[in-house]
Design a protein around this motif. Structure first.
Motif, PDB file in Angstrom:
ATOM      1  N   PRO A  70       0.705 -36.619   4.808  1.00 22.80           N
ATOM      2  CA  PRO A  70       0.161 -37.442   3.711  1.00 22.80           C
ATOM      3  C   PRO A  70       0.505 -38.925   3.878  1.00 22.80           C
ATOM      4  O   PRO A  70      -0.297 -39.795   3.553  1.00 22.80           O
ATOM      5  N   PHE A  71       1.691 -39.190   4.429  1.00 23.10           N
ATOM      6  CA  PHE A  71       2.135 -40.571   4.681  1.00 23.10           C
ATOM      7  C   PHE A  71       1.232 -41.232   5.728  1.00 23.10           C
ATOM      8  O   PHE A  71       0.716 -42.334   5.530  1.00 23.10           O
ATOM      9  N   ALA A  72       1.023 -40.537   6.837  1.00 19.12           N
ATOM     10  CA  ALA A  72       0.188 -41.100   7.904  1.00 19.12           C
ATOM     11  C   ALA A  72      -1.257 -41.250   7.421  1.00 19.12           C
ATOM     12  O   ALA A  72      -1.917 -42.265   7.707  1.00 19.12           O
ATOM     13  N   ASN A  73      -1.734 -40.276   6.666  1.00 22.40           N
ATOM     14  CA  ASN A  73      -3.106 -40.367   6.147  1.00 22.40           C
ATOM     15  C   ASN A  73      -3.241 -41.549   5.189  1.00 22.40           C
ATOM     16  O   ASN A  73      -4.279 -42.223   5.173  1.00 22.40           O
ATOM     17  N   ALA A  74      -2.193 -41.798   4.407  1.00 24.23           N
ATOM     18  CA  ALA A  74      -2.243 -42.920   3.458  1.00 24.23           C
ATOM     19  C   ALA A  74      -2.327 -44.253   4.209  1.00 24.23           C
ATOM     20  O   ALA A  74      -3.043 -45.166   3.790  1.00 24.23           O
ATOM     21  N   ILE A  75      -1.614 -44.358   5.333  1.00 25.39           N
ATOM     22  CA  ILE A  75      -1.710 -45.600   6.135  1.00 25.39           C
ATOM     23  C   ILE A  75      -3.161 -45.766   6.615  1.00 25.39           C
ATOM     24  O   ILE A  75      -3.755 -46.838   6.508  1.00 25.39           O
TER      25      ILE A  75
END
Ligand SMILES: Cc1cc2nc3c(=O)[nH]c(=O)nc-3n(C[C@H](O)[C@H](O)[C@H](O)COP(=O)(O)O)c2cc1C
Length: 154
Positions: A70-75
């Protein structure tokens, strides 16, 4: 005091273990260190995040570990712009997976560079086929990284 955030993506704890093992090296170099498992985009875009280390393993077929995705997708989706960020990257993987070796770490590196962040030095790729304990490769790499990038602030 200078703050160094270690962003961790792990399935079985190897990448977290690396983060915990290298933490004292940064403390000795004068940094306050925060280890972030399941990080959020806000952790990355906070004003005190100008130096970061990413410790990320790969799962699936070159995929991010579940808590890190979710963190990488948010970036990728929110495109925050990270021009003030300098970072190092330790990717954990297994070369028996062939083309997707260290896929998550490599993807993340591209993602951060695409946001204007500056990688300091080369990415470390730890191959589980060669290195049983990732710390054995990570600790000397971090010692050298601190030295070569002049990250000592004390
Ligand atoms: C189901 C599964 C899928 C994996 N897929 C990959 C892969 O595509 N590429 C890779 O380099 N390593 C892959 N690996 C290997 C892990 O990234 C490696 O064992 C790593 O050290 C695990 O780190 P961790 O303990 O932080 O989760 C996979 C491992 C498992 C169990």
């Amino acid at each position: 005091m200078s703050m160094l955030k270690i962003f961790v993506g792990t399935m079985y704890g190897g990448a977290l273990d690396v983060a915990e093992q290298v933490k004292p090296l940064f403390e000795e170099a004068g940094h306050e260190v925060a280890i972030l498992e399941n990080p959020s985009l806000a952790d990355l875009t906070a004003a005190d995040t100008d130096l970061a280390l990413f410790c990320v393993s790969t799962t699936g077929s070159g995929d991010y570990p579940g808590g890190f995705a979710p963190f990488a997708n948010a970036i990728a989706e929110q495109s925050p712009g990270l021009a003030a960020l300098r970072y190092g990257l330790i990717a954990l993987g297994d070369s028996s997976y062939g083309e997707t070796f260290c896929g998550a770490g490599r993807q993340l590196d591209d993602l951060l560079a695409g946001q204007g962040a500056l990688r300091l030095g080369e990415r470390l790729e730890v191959d589980a086929m060669e290195t049983f304990m990732a710390d054995d490769a990570a600790i000397p790499w971090v010692e050298e990284w601190i030295d070569s990038q002049q990250l000592k602030v004390a």
